[in-house]
Enzyme design. Structure first.
Site, PDB file in Angstrom:
ATOM      1  N   ASP A 179      65.702  16.381  20.019  1.00 55.40           N
ATOM      2  CA  ASP A 179      64.580  16.770  19.351  1.00 55.40           C
ATOM      3  C   ASP A 179      64.165  16.947  20.754  1.00 55.40           C
ATOM      4  OD1 ASP A 179      65.106  17.020  16.172  1.00 55.40           O
ATOM      5  OD2 ASP A 179      63.710  15.642  16.308  1.00 55.40           O
ATOM      6  N   ASP A 186      65.811  23.693   4.862  1.00 56.42           N
ATOM      7  CA  ASP A 186      65.406  23.132   4.480  1.00 56.42           C
ATOM      8  C   ASP A 186      64.997  23.333   3.288  1.00 56.42           C
ATOM      9  OD1 ASP A 186      65.188  22.196   7.552  1.00 56.42           O
ATOM     10  OD2 ASP A 186      63.258  22.861   8.199  1.00 56.42           O
TER      11      ASP A 186
END
Lengths: 213, 256
Positions: free
Chosen positions: B11, B130
């Site tokens: 990330d 997601d």
């Protein structure tokens, strides 16, 4: 532009808009060479070693190569037994034709068909799979039999002449994953994405190509 | 035999890796290029970079990172986060990414999947899903969320997975929003339901807290690959430990 004797050591990567061109160039640079990225047929024909990168569809690849006059160049390179390394769809377009999008005529350098992977497994075939070496060849120097290479494709080449099949890989079917015919080396997998074994394969190819002249 | 892939996810925000500060032996564990090279040496099968603070002005930082990473590591590289158009995809692929991962933009405009697949090939297009679990009187289902989980799209996750695959996605990256960051294990039911509904490969994501979780996702969850961030970044386990563990339990794994 390099001329004359300088060309004896030139490594070209054919630039026809293939997505993995930069990765291929990065791998060659990592090995200490300075590749020439070119869409000029003269430069390609004069090179000591040529790499044909490839990702995506066969029909698009052939039409992009045609626009640059490169399909004839590729045929000439093979006819003159120039060291050529073709990758992924770069291998597929060398066969007689492909089932991709129905039926599409290819370059017919290697008699045989390109077929869709059989159902029952995930398609595309994405990931690391083993290449079983069918021949003893310096391209495999330092690379163990059944080493893993990175694949991403939905179609595979099936040459008629088994003697050109240098490597096979199993994915629902035992398929040809590598072709060697004189100085033509072609791989269904992506050496530039296959870690140290992939780099070693390019190094072996360049050693063959550059020392052979 | 095709091996199962172990994929560390980095990330990144403002050009820095958000997690992973416990890598004391790296000169700069916040440097995505250095961390990527470390994972490459450790045997990662692929890498995913997720730009979590992506805005147009910081996108250039990500492009620079991708360029530098692709000069050093020779495994597939996927980049996601904030990519909205064919032009965004083109820039990332040109910089050296092998695949782009897209979520919000393709939920808003599913045709973008087909356009991307036609331009760059299906193998470049990873659709990130997601999914949030919703309990209801007749059992449960999953709905997709966008904008980094902030918005619910009110779309059934399994139906969307099928649609994305038929529009030309080459792979699906399925993240359980409920399990993500919780280290409670992947949502195996979600992963399995999607994997059985599509013919393209599925990458399980969200929830890995130990090696057993990776094993479960690859067996019970029917995933083709597992993505994990926390366990690798905080060195709960190394990639080579994960591979040894999975190989010992009979999972086909690439070693060496």
């Amino acid at each position: 532009m390099r001329k004359g004797n300088d060309m004896a050591k030139v490594i070209s990567i054919i630039d026809y808009g293939a997505g993995n061109l930069r990765s291929v160039a990065n791998a060659i640079k990592k090995l200490g060479y300075q590749p020439m990225i070119t869409s000029d047929s003269r430069e390609v024909l004069d090179s000591a070693a040529v790499i044909l990168p490839g990702v995506g569809a066969a029909a698009d690849t052939i039409s992009s190569l045609n626009k640059l006059g490169m399909t004839d160049v590729i045929r000439q390179l093979i006819q003159r037994q120039r060291p050529l390394f073709a990758i992924c769809v770069g291998l597929q377009i060398l066969l007689s034709g492909t089932e991709e999008g129905g039926w599409y005529e290819c370059l017919k350098v290697i008699p045989g068909k390109v077929k869709k992977l059989p159902p029952g497994f995930k398609i595309p075939h994405i990931g690391w799979n083993q290449v079983k070496q069918r021949v003893s060849h310096s391209i495999f120097e330092g690379i163990p039999d059944e080493a893993n290479f990175y694949f991403v494709h939905s179609f595979y080449a099936e040459p008629e002449d088994m003697s050109v099949v240098a490597g096979t890989t199993s994915y629902g079917v035992s398929m040809c994953s590598m072709v060697i015919k004189d100085n033509l080396i072609a791989a269904q997998f992506h050496p530039e994405k296959s870690g140290e074994h992939g780099l070693r394969m390019y190094a072996n190819f360049l050693k063959l190509a550059l020392n052979g002249r | 035999m095709l091996t199962k892939r172990i994929i560390p996810c980095l990330d990144v925000t403002q050009g820095r890796v958000v997690k992973g500060t416990s890598f004391t032996h790296l000169r700069d564990a916040g440097d995505p290029v250095e961390l990527a090279a470390f994972y490459y040496r450790e045997g990662a099968d692929e890498l995913v970079f997720l730009d979590i603070g992506a805005t147009p002005d910081v996108r250039d930082i990500m492009i620079d990172i991708v360029e530098r990473v692709s000069e050093q590591i020779f495994i597939p590289l996927t980049v996601g986060g904030g990519l909205r158009s064919i032009e965004d995809m083109r820039r990332m692929l040109k910089a050296g990414a092998d695949k782009v991962s897209i979520n919000t933009a393709v939920v808003q405009n599913p045709k973008l999947i087909t356009e991307g697949a036609e331009k760059f090939g299906s193998q470049c297009i990873v659709v990130a899903i997601d999914a949030k679990r919703l309990e209801s009187s007749d059992g449960h289902k999953w709905e997709i969320c966008t904008h980094g989980g902030r918005k619910s799209a009110g779309i059934d996750a399994i139906g969307w997975a099928k649609q994305a695959a038929s529009l030309g996605a080459g792979e699906l990256l399925v993240t359980s929003w409920d399990a993500d960051g919780q280290r409670i294990g992947y949502d195996l039911e979600l992963t399995r339901s999607i994997s059985e509904a599509v013919t393209v490969p599925v990458i399980a994501s969200g929830g890995a807290g130990n090696l057993e979780h990776l094993y479960e996702a690859l067996t019970l969850g029917k995933a083709d690959a597992v993505l994990a961030a926390t366990i690798f970044h905080y060195q709960i386990n190394s990639i080579s430990e994960a591979k040894d563990y999975l190989a010992a339990r009979g999972i086909p794994i690439r070693k060496g």
